[in-house]
Design an enzyme around this catalytic site. Structure first.
Site, PDB file in Angstrom:
ATOM      1  N   GLN A 191     -10.365  -2.752   2.061  1.00 40.38           N
ATOM      2  CA  GLN A 191      -9.911  -3.367   3.300  1.00 40.38           C
ATOM      3  C   GLN A 191      -9.947  -2.413   4.494  1.00 40.38           C
ATOM      4  O   GLN A 191      -9.508  -2.762   5.576  1.00 40.38           O
ATOM      5  CB  GLN A 191      -8.528  -3.994   3.122  1.00 40.38           C
ATOM      6  CG  GLN A 191      -7.388  -2.998   2.951  1.00 40.38           C
ATOM      7  CD  GLN A 191      -6.104  -3.705   2.600  1.00 40.38           C
ATOM      8  OE1 GLN A 191      -5.946  -4.267   1.515  1.00 40.38           O
ATOM      9  NE2 GLN A 191      -5.136  -3.688   3.515  1.00 40.38           N
ATOM     10  N   GLY A 240      11.028  -2.803   5.524  1.00 44.33           N
ATOM     11  CA  GLY A 240      10.270  -4.060   5.566  1.00 44.33           C
ATOM     12  C   GLY A 240       9.765  -4.433   4.180  1.00 44.33           C
ATOM     13  O   GLY A 240       9.926  -5.566   3.720  1.00 44.33           O
ATOM     14  N   HIS A 241       9.190  -3.445   3.494  1.00 45.93           N
ATOM     15  CA  HIS A 241       8.719  -3.700   2.131  1.00 45.93           C
ATOM     16  C   HIS A 241       9.899  -4.095   1.221  1.00 45.93           C
ATOM     17  O   HIS A 241       9.793  -4.998   0.403  1.00 45.93           O
ATOM     18  CB  HIS A 241       8.067  -2.447   1.537  1.00 45.93           C
ATOM     19  CG  HIS A 241       6.825  -1.988   2.236  1.00 45.93           C
ATOM     20  ND1 HIS A 241       6.770  -0.843   2.989  1.00 45.93           N
ATOM     21  CD2 HIS A 241       5.578  -2.523   2.290  1.00 45.93           C
ATOM     22  CE1 HIS A 241       5.551  -0.672   3.452  1.00 45.93           C
ATOM     23  NE2 HIS A 241       4.804  -1.671   3.060  1.00 45.93           N
ATOM     24  N   MET A 272       0.839  -1.207   0.000  1.00 46.57           N
ATOM     25  CA  MET A 272       0.000   0.000   0.000  1.00 46.57           C
ATOM     26  C   MET A 272       0.875   1.259   0.000  1.00 46.57           C
ATOM     27  O   MET A 272       0.378   2.353   0.290  1.00 46.57           O
ATOM     28  CB  MET A 272      -0.939  -0.009   1.199  1.00 46.57           C
ATOM     29  CG  MET A 272      -1.927  -1.176   1.143  1.00 46.57           C
ATOM     30  SD  MET A 272      -3.452  -0.858   2.022  1.00 46.57           S
ATOM     31  CE  MET A 272      -2.854  -0.636   3.678  1.00 46.57           C
ATOM     32  N   SER A 287       6.447  -0.176  10.076  1.00 50.44           N
ATOM     33  CA  SER A 287       5.077  -0.077   9.580  1.00 50.44           C
ATOM     34  C   SER A 287       4.893   1.307   8.968  1.00 50.44           C
ATOM     35  O   SER A 287       5.447   2.294   9.474  1.00 50.44           O
ATOM     36  CB  SER A 287       4.096  -0.227  10.754  1.00 50.44           C
ATOM     37  OG  SER A 287       2.808   0.230  10.363  1.00 50.44           O
ATOM     38  N   SER A 288       4.122   1.366   7.886  1.00 51.63           N
ATOM     39  CA  SER A 288       3.838   2.680   7.292  1.00 51.63           C
ATOM     40  C   SER A 288       3.139   3.567   8.312  1.00 51.63           C
ATOM     41  O   SER A 288       3.262   4.796   8.269  1.00 51.63           O
ATOM     42  CB  SER A 288       2.951   2.510   6.056  1.00 51.63           C
ATOM     43  OG  SER A 288       3.537   1.602   5.154  1.00 51.63           O
TER      44      SER A 288
HETATM   45  P1  AMP Z   1       1.395  -2.849   3.516  1.00 53.18           P
HETATM   46  O1  AMP Z   1       1.978  -1.818   2.610  1.00 53.18           O
HETATM   47  O2  AMP Z   1       1.391  -2.453   4.959  1.00 53.18           O
HETATM   48  O3  AMP Z   1       0.075  -3.377   3.034  1.00 53.18           O
HETATM   49  O4  AMP Z   1       2.380  -4.078   3.462  1.00 53.18           O
HETATM   50  C1  AMP Z   1       2.739  -4.678   2.239  1.00 53.18           C
HETATM   51  C2  AMP Z   1       3.531  -5.920   2.514  1.00 53.18           C
HETATM   52  O5  AMP Z   1       4.683  -5.602   3.271  1.00 53.18           O
HETATM   53  C3  AMP Z   1       2.742  -6.960   3.345  1.00 53.18           C
HETATM   54  O6  AMP Z   1       3.024  -8.253   2.859  1.00 53.18           O
HETATM   55  C4  AMP Z   1       3.296  -6.745   4.729  1.00 53.18           C
HETATM   56  O7  AMP Z   1       3.215  -7.889   5.551  1.00 53.18           O
HETATM   57  C5  AMP Z   1       4.745  -6.418   4.427  1.00 53.18           C
HETATM   58  N1  AMP Z   1       5.362  -5.706   5.544  1.00 53.18           N
HETATM   59  C6  AMP Z   1       4.925  -4.562   6.125  1.00 53.18           C
HETATM   60  N2  AMP Z   1       5.725  -4.232   7.166  1.00 53.18           N
HETATM   61  C7  AMP Z   1       6.680  -5.194   7.228  1.00 53.18           C
HETATM   62  C8  AMP Z   1       7.800  -5.426   8.089  1.00 53.18           C
HETATM   63  N3  AMP Z   1       8.094  -4.604   9.095  1.00 53.18           N
HETATM   64  N4  AMP Z   1       8.564  -6.512   7.862  1.00 53.18           N
HETATM   65  C9  AMP Z   1       8.267  -7.366   6.840  1.00 53.18           C
HETATM   66  N5  AMP Z   1       7.232  -7.205   5.997  1.00 53.18           N
HETATM   67  C10 AMP Z   1       6.456  -6.133   6.190  1.00 53.18           C
END
Ligand code: AMP
Length: 281
Positions: free
Chosen positions: A61, A36-37, A30, A185-186
Site C-alpha cells: 500500500q 486511536g488504535h 500497521m 496518527s502514527s
Molecule cells: P494504521 O495503523 O494507521 O493502518 O491504522 C489501523 C487502524 O486504526 C485503521 O482502521 C485506522 O483507521 C485506525 N485509526 C488510525 N488512527 C485512528 C484514530 N485517530 N482514530 C480512530 N481510528 C484510527
C-alpha cells in the site's frame, strides 16, 4: 496474550478459540499504536469474545516515493499496549508470510479507490484491499473494526466485503483526537514542534467548515474550500494535497453541502509528513 509470528502459529492459536465457538474480531493495524488504535480494540471487545490484532506494515500500500522504509515501528511498545488492553492474540507476520515468492494477486475496488487519497496515492487502496482480504482469510474473523480516520479505506473495505460476499461484519469507529483536536496518527511522530503547531490547521480548518455549514445550509463546496485553505494561507512548509466535499458513502463530489450526507476530507503535507483528516456535516 498470545503472539503469532507465522501463519502456522496463528492457525494453532485460532483453533483453540474455534473449539469453544468463540466469536473472533480482527483489528488490522500497521503498528506504532496509539489511543486511536486502542479504541478499535475496545470496540472489538464489545462485539466479540476474542480480539486479534494484526501488526503489519504492508509494503503493497506504499508508493515508490513514500515512507515505507522509515514508517515508525515499535513492536515492543505495541505488545505492551495490546497486552494491557486485554487483546487475546497478536499476529505479527513477516513480509514473506503475506507475500511469498510468486505472489501475484491484487484486489481492486475500483470507483471508491479513485478520488481523495487515491489520486495522490495510485494503487494504495489495491494494496489495502489485498492485504485486508488476505488477513480476513487467515484469521477468519466474524467482525473487523476500522477507524473512520481513514474514511475512504473504510468505504473500500465495506464495498469489498459486500461485492465479494466476504462473511465479515465491518464496524467503523470514530476518530480519536489529541485534546487540541489533532487526529491521532502514527505519522504524528514525524512532526517537529513547529510542524505539530501547523498540523493543527487540518482539524481546525475542517471544524470551521462544518461550523459554516451549520450557519449556512447548502454552503457551496467552493466556499467550504476557501474557508479550509484560509487556515494555511500564511503557512510556509505546508502543501494542501486535497480538500474535497463528497457524498459520504459513494465519495462522489458534491457541489454543495447536503446535511447529514457530506464528508469533508483533506490531506495536507506538513513538511514531508502527509496527514489526513475528515469531518461529516
Ligand atoms: P494504521 O495503523 O494507521 O493502518 O491504522 C489501523 C487502524 O486504526 C485503521 O482502521 C485506522 O483507521 C485506525 N485509526 C488510525 N488512527 C485512528 C484514530 N485517530 N482514530 C480512530 N481510528 C484510527
Amino acid at each position: 496474550m498470545k503472539i503469532a509470528r507465522t501463519k502456522a502459529a496463528l492457525s494453532r492459536a485460532l483453533e483453540a478459540f474455534g473449539r469453544d465457538g468463540e466469536r473472533v474480531a480482527l483489528v488490522p493495524t500497521m503498528g506504532c499504536l496509539h489511543a486511536g488504535h486502542l479504541s478499535l480494540v475496545t470496540r472489538a471487545q464489545k462485539h466479540a469474545d476474542r480480539v486479534v490484532v494484526s501488526v503489519f506494515v504492508n509494503p503493497m500500500q506504499f508508493g515508490p516515493a513514500e515512507d515505507l522504509s522509515r514508517y515508525p515501528r515499535d513492536v515492543k511498545g505495541d505488545l505492551a499496549k495490546l497486552k494491557s488492553a486485554g487483546v487475546d492474540l497478536v499476529f505479527l507476520p513477516r513480509v514473506q508470510d503475506i507475500y511469498p515468492a510468486g505472489f501475484q494477486s491484487k484486489v481492486l475496488v475500483s470507483d471508491l479507490s479513485r478520488g481523495l487519497c487515491g489520486t495522490a496515492r495510485p494503487g494504495h487502496f489495491d494494496g489495502v484491499a489485498t492485504v485486508v482480504l488476505k488477513l480476513f482469510n487467515l484469521v477468519r474473523p466474524r467482525i473487523a473494526v476500522f477507524g473512520e480516520k481513514d474514511w475512504q479505506q473504510l468505504q473500500v473495505i465495506r464495498a469489498l466485503v459486500r461485492d465479494l460476499e466476504v462473511p465479515v461484519k465491518i464496524v467503523g469507529a470514530p476518530i480519536v483526537r489529541e485534546p487540541d483536536g489533532l487526529a491521532m496518527s502514527s505519522r504524528n511522530v514525524y512532526l517537529s514542534r513547529d510542524e505539530r503547531a501547523l498540523a493543527l490547521g487540518l482539524s481546525r480548518g475542517l471544524r470551521r467548515v462544518a461550523k459554516a455549514c451549520q450557519a449556512t445550509p447548502g454552503l457551496s463546496s467552493a466556499a467550504a474550500r476557501k474557508i479550509f485553505l484560509g487556515e494555511f494561507a500564511a503557512a510556509k512548509n505546508v502543501r494542501v494535497d486535497y480538500f474535497s466535499c463528497v457524498e459520504c458513502n459513494t465519495l462522489l463530489p458534491l457541489q454543495k453541502h447536503v446535511a447529514g450526507k457530506t464528508l469533508f476530507a483533506a490531506a495536507v503535507f506538513i513538511g514531508k509528513t502527509r496527514l489526513i483528516d475528515n469531518i461529516r456535516a
